[in-house]
Scaffold this motif. Structure first.
Motif: not given
Length: 332
Positions: A194, A198-202, A241
């Protein structure tokens, strides 16, 4: 107890070691019964194993017993035939694990194979041709996997350089992510993390990660979307996603009998709509890719749904026409 029926000291020590490796605690009376010797003989054998650098702890309690512990170095181990075969097969498949340990695995395999009975050597050796034809994948430095695993366990932000295929060769900024899961998928290792920026999972390929010498801040573990890391990773490879499914699904009627379609459906579905026609449903990561999936079947298509898939067919047709003419698309 008949001492004359006892195995030789060496054979008994190996049998004792095998028992100690099999479970955490062994009461002394149980060991004595299993080996058909006295408890006094068990105590002497335990002392002999300790002299060979095996770390064996005496346990307290009504029965009193022994526990094999991890020592300061790796002592000789004892495996039964099934364990030895399992180890040999695993070592032979090391190349498909995506870790740069093939040389070490080959040396270990040679050691194990030399000690196997001839009847088992042939069973293991039969896999060599199939393994040699296996797919080669990007290899990961095992130290990198260990560093990532340590960061996951410690709950520390991972700082690393990343060899992205889109990089132009210029120095890129250090990346940071909260590492949560390290998974093997199709012969490659992937890190799910996380990224707070970007406040997102990668998802990162582990063979492209070069950890920095120091990790970052500590973090509180999060739950990967959907709660299942393996399904989350699989969904990303499908272009989704969310759920573990393709991002794009569509249907079309093909001028082919159902029997000619079914072997090539993958995770799609089909039903017969006539003796020589089938209604087929397929999925892909993009509309263009989905159109290409349908075009694998060399047959006429009709009743294509949805509109996005029809638009993708039109775009594919334009590109195909330009390719047939040897023309380039207009534009800068």
């Amino acid at each position: 107890m008949p001492v004359s029926d006892s195995p030789s000291t060496s054979r008994r020590l190996l049998a004792l070691l095998s028992l100690l490796q099999a479970r955490r605690d062994w009461p002394a009376p149980v060991l004595a019964h299993r080996l058909d010797v006295s408890e006094r003989t068990i105590r002497r054998d335990i002392d002999r194993l300790r002299e060979l650098d095996y770390s064996i702890e005496a346990t307290r309690g009504p029965d009193g017993g022994y526990r094999l512990q991890a020592g300061s170095q790796l002592p000789p181990l004892v495996f039964d035939e099934e364990q030895a075969v399992a180890i040999a097969l695993t070592l032979r498949a090391a190349g498909s694990l995506g870790i740069d340990i093939e040389e070490a695995a080959a040396r270990a395999l040679g050691t194990v194979t030399r000690l196997l009975p001839s009847r088992l050597v042939h069973r293991v050796g039969n896999l060599e041709a199939a393994d040699a034809a296996g797919r080669r994948t990007a290899q990961v430095d095992p130290d990198v996997l260990l560093r990532i695993g340590e960061a996951i366990t410690a709950g520390e932000e991972l700082r690393f350089d990343y060899a992205s295929p889109s990089s132009s060769g210029a120095e890129e900024p250090v990346r940071r992510t909260e590492p949560h899961h390290l998974l093997l998928h199709s012969g490659r290792w992937y890190l799910i993390g996380y990224t707070t920026e970007r406040e997102d999972w990668r998802v990162y390929r582990a063979d492209r990660i070069r950890p920095r010498s120091h990790n970052g801040r500590r973090f509180t573990p999060r739950t990967v979307p959907g709660g299942d890391p393996a399904r989350f990773l699989s969904a990303r490879f499908m272009g989704s996603t969310g759920a573990d499914t393709w991002a794009c699904w569509g249907e079309a009627t093909l001028d082919l009998p159902l029997a000619a379609v079914v072997p090539y459906l993958g995770d799609g579905s089909a039903e017969a709509v006539g003796p020589d026609r089938s209604r087929v449903r397929l999925g892909a990561w993009s509309w263009g890719a989905l159109a290409a999936e349908f075009l694998r079947f060399e047959a006429e298509l009709s009743a294509v749904e949805p509109a996005d898939l029809r638009a993708a067919f039109a775009a594919v047709a334009e590109r195909s026409a330009r390719a047939a003419r040897g023309a380039r698309p207009l534009g800068p």
